[in-house]
Design an enzyme around this catalytic site. Structure first.
Site, mmCIF file in Angstrom:
data_model
loop_
_atom_site.group_PDB
_atom_site.id
_atom_site.type_symbol
_atom_site.label_atom_id
_atom_site.label_comp_id
_atom_site.label_asym_id
_atom_site.label_seq_id
_atom_site.Cartn_x
_atom_site.Cartn_y
_atom_site.Cartn_z
ATOM 1 C CE LYS A 1 -10.257 -5.079 0.760
ATOM 2 N NZ LYS A 1 -11.548 -4.427 1.212
ATOM 3 C CD GLU B 1 -0.607 8.798 4.380
ATOM 4 O OE1 GLU B 1 -0.142 8.776 5.178
ATOM 5 O OE2 GLU B 1 0.118 9.314 3.272
ATOM 6 C CB CYS C 1 -6.074 9.709 9.486
ATOM 7 S SG CYS C 1 -6.361 10.550 7.854
ATOM 8 C CD GLU D 1 -7.741 6.622 14.491
ATOM 9 O OE1 GLU D 1 -7.253 6.101 14.216
ATOM 10 O OE2 GLU D 1 -7.416 7.334 13.669
HETATM 11 P P1 NDP Z 1 -9.074 -1.342 8.609
HETATM 12 O O1 NDP Z 1 -7.805 -0.234 8.792
HETATM 13 O O2 NDP Z 1 -9.347 -2.605 9.267
HETATM 14 O O3 NDP Z 1 -9.445 -1.583 7.146
HETATM 15 C C1 NDP Z 1 -8.683 -0.649 5.831
HETATM 16 C C2 NDP Z 1 -9.252 -1.565 4.136
HETATM 17 O O4 NDP Z 1 -7.759 -2.854 5.277
HETATM 18 C C3 NDP Z 1 -9.651 -1.396 4.497
HETATM 19 O O5 NDP Z 1 -10.434 -1.760 3.050
HETATM 20 C C4 NDP Z 1 -10.080 -2.885 5.040
HETATM 21 O O6 NDP Z 1 -11.026 -3.993 4.056
HETATM 22 C C5 NDP Z 1 -8.013 -3.450 4.653
HETATM 23 N N1 NDP Z 1 -8.180 -4.686 5.511
HETATM 24 C C6 NDP Z 1 -8.537 -5.244 7.090
HETATM 25 N N2 NDP Z 1 -8.254 -6.627 7.288
HETATM 26 C C7 NDP Z 1 -6.882 -6.531 6.464
HETATM 27 C C8 NDP Z 1 -6.319 -7.491 5.972
HETATM 28 N N3 NDP Z 1 -5.795 -8.047 6.622
HETATM 29 N N4 NDP Z 1 -4.992 -6.743 4.754
HETATM 30 C C9 NDP Z 1 -5.418 -6.574 4.143
HETATM 31 N N5 NDP Z 1 -6.409 -5.466 4.178
HETATM 32 C C10 NDP Z 1 -7.497 -5.859 5.045
HETATM 33 O O7 NDP Z 1 -10.167 -0.404 8.975
HETATM 34 P P2 NDP Z 1 -11.321 -0.631 10.537
HETATM 35 O O8 NDP Z 1 -12.749 -1.066 9.438
HETATM 36 O O9 NDP Z 1 -11.307 -1.868 11.143
HETATM 37 O O10 NDP Z 1 -11.580 0.943 11.140
HETATM 38 C C11 NDP Z 1 -10.715 0.163 12.234
HETATM 39 C C12 NDP Z 1 -10.224 1.184 13.367
HETATM 40 O O11 NDP Z 1 -9.002 2.268 12.029
HETATM 41 C C13 NDP Z 1 -11.292 2.792 13.096
HETATM 42 O O12 NDP Z 1 -11.849 2.577 14.391
HETATM 43 C C14 NDP Z 1 -10.354 3.903 13.090
HETATM 44 O O13 NDP Z 1 -10.320 4.624 14.881
HETATM 45 C C15 NDP Z 1 -8.785 3.767 11.748
HETATM 46 N N6 NDP Z 1 -9.364 4.141 10.678
HETATM 47 C C16 NDP Z 1 -8.529 4.783 10.363
HETATM 48 C C17 NDP Z 1 -8.680 5.313 9.209
HETATM 49 C C18 NDP Z 1 -7.413 6.430 8.465
HETATM 50 O O14 NDP Z 1 -7.964 7.329 7.360
HETATM 51 N N7 NDP Z 1 -6.637 6.448 8.903
HETATM 52 C C19 NDP Z 1 -9.362 5.136 8.372
HETATM 53 C C20 NDP Z 1 -10.030 4.040 8.574
HETATM 54 C C21 NDP Z 1 -10.738 3.810 10.128
HETATM 55 P P3 NDP Z 1 -12.350 -4.422 4.937
HETATM 56 O O15 NDP Z 1 -13.089 -2.728 5.196
HETATM 57 O O16 NDP Z 1 -12.643 -4.525 3.663
HETATM 58 O O17 NDP Z 1 -12.032 -5.328 5.823
#
Ligand code: NDP
Length: 431
Positions: free
Chosen positions: A114, A189, A223, A324
């Protein structure tokens, strides 16, 4: 399929990724706006995960136990978990997918991917290669759609055995809670607020480059961003000046252009979040040395750019030092000595990574021992490898990715007992 055949498929997939690396990197850039140079580097490196874990596929062995009971034969088997769901974020979609997919398939699982709805194109294009490599239908599956709908449905599905997730900590916590309802295996992660610690005895030229790569590479959308730069007091002002001079020269622009050093933010919502944190930092009294807004050059007007931003005189209590940001915003925090550096470094809910810059080998070991983080870099930053376990302490996550032992995250152990006795013993007594 035999384990050796699985390994060969993973090797074939690696060759196809290598062949299509440039095209896949271009798609990544169109999706997430990160630098072509960075994404091409990732795509050229991704095949190594498939080769490394492909090589491991036929070395997953159980054992015969020297069991302490007469007339009994006992052995263990290492078995796949079943269906693994890989949920990936928008910042490095294919790299973070490879970290999950290679060990999951090597261990004999099937996988449902996904990708983030913001950046699903590269994964869909990548999916074509699974068929070309010869994976049987149904072994690797891709489902697109919003995380809150499709991601949540996958996490709740009782037929799924494991969730391998990379993303934000709030979503990670929700995934963890939802997965608990059906007792799924979970690796997470999550985020970080990684300290990059510069001692006065460090090679400052290298330390400046390390600090810059820690926060402005990938426009801070990583991250492992070294978003807290801890600098020892005797070199504090000098480091601030050197960093400003270096970062002020960073070229913002089209991420496809090879001379660009800082690209745009991936999503509009993320840019708003970053700008909001810059305002919060100002309000908390941090001293803005560089940037602090959106660039006004007309050629940048169509992108979601944020200026490389540096705040000095940040304290551990400020939100800018605790939360973050996931953008090009550096917080510089002064410290006196090793004890204070450790105290500040560990004063966070996160524990993903840390950097230490020093020419004192004793100090390097001491800091590496005391920092509570899954990765510590000494006189370098942002190095990863398929051989090196990666993951977080504290709220930065659960489990590790990469490295030989991590194949165990996708396996479960079965113990088989075979009685060789002629007659069964007393049924009312434990054997
Ligand atoms: P998310 O954590 O929401 O997204 C990561 C993945 O989870 C995406 O594929 C997203 O899908 C999916 N997802 C979202 N909601 C759900 C759920 N309820 N159940 C299962 N899967 C879900 O990242 P955001 O885009 O909202 O970013 C938020 C913050 O997270 C950023 O500002 C940053 O601080 C942090 N971040 C950290 C990352 C890292 O590498 N550690 C990577 C990305 C973000 P979809 O995008 O389609 O909604």
């Amino acid at each position: 399929m035999t384990a050796s055949a699985r390994g060969k498929l993973l090797w074939r997939l690696a060759d196809l990724i290598e062949r299509d690396a440039e095209e896949l990197a271009r798609i990544e850039v169109r999706d997430n706006g990160k630098l072509y140079a960075e994404m091409l580097g990732q795509l050229q490196y991704i095949p190594e995960w498939f080769r490394y874990f492909g090589g491991l596929a036929d070395k997953i062995e159980g054992g015969v136990l020297p069991i302490d009971k007469a007339e009994m034969f006992s052995y263990t088997k290492r078995e796949p978990l079943g269906v693994v769901v890989a949920i990936t974020p928008w910042n490095s979609p294919l790299l973070l997918l490879a970290w999950k997919m290679a060990p999951a398939l090597a261990a004999g699982n099937t996988i449902v991917i996904k990708p983030s709805e913001f950046t699903s194109c590269s994964t869909l294009e990548f999916a074509r290669l699974f068929k070309e490599a010869g994976f049987p239908d149904g072994v690797v599956n891709t489902v697109t759609g919003l995380g809150s709908e499709i991601g949540a449905a996958l996490v709740e599905n009782p037929r799924v055995a494991k969730i391998a997730f990379t993303g934000g900590d709030a979503t990670g916590a929700a995934v963890y809670a939802a997965a608990a309802k059906s007792i799924k295996h979970v690796t997470l992660e999550l985020g970080g607020k990684s300290p990059n610690i510069v001692f006065a005895d460090a090679n400052l030229e290298n330390a400046v480059k390390g600090a810059i790569s820690g926060i402005f590479a990938a426009t801070g959308q990583t991250c492992i961003a070294g978003s807290r730069l801890l600098v020892q007091r005797p070199i504090y002002e000098e480091m601030c000046q050197r960093l400003v001079a270096f970062a002020a020269r960073a070229k913002l622009g089209d991420p496809m252009d090879l001379v660009t050093q800082v690209g745009p933010i991936t999503t509009q919502a993320q840019r708003e979040k970053v700008i909001n944190y810059i305002e919060i930092a100002r309000g908390e009294g941090a001293r803005c040395l560089l940037g602090g807004g959106t660039p006004d050059a007309p050629e940048l007007a169509k992108g979601w750019f944020v200026e490389p931003t540096i705040f000095a005189d940040v304290t551990s209590q400020m939100r800018i030092a605790r939360e973050e940001v996931f953008g090009p915003v550096l917080s510089i925090i002064p410290f006196e000595d090793e004890n204070e550096a450790i105290e500040i470094a560990n004063d966070t809910i996160y524990g993903l990574a840390a950097g230490v810059w020093t020419s004192d080998i004793r100090r390097a070991f001491a800091m590496a021992n005391l920092i509570k983080a899954g990765t510590v870099w000494v006189n370098t930053y942002r190095a990863v490898s398929y051989m090196a376990p990666f993951g977080g302490y504290k709220q930065s996550g659960i489990g590790r990715e990469s490295g030989q032992a991590m194949i165990n995250e996708y396996l479960q152990t079965k113990c088989v007992w075979i009685s060789l006795a002629e007659s069964s013993p007393d049924p009312f007594v434990m054997r």
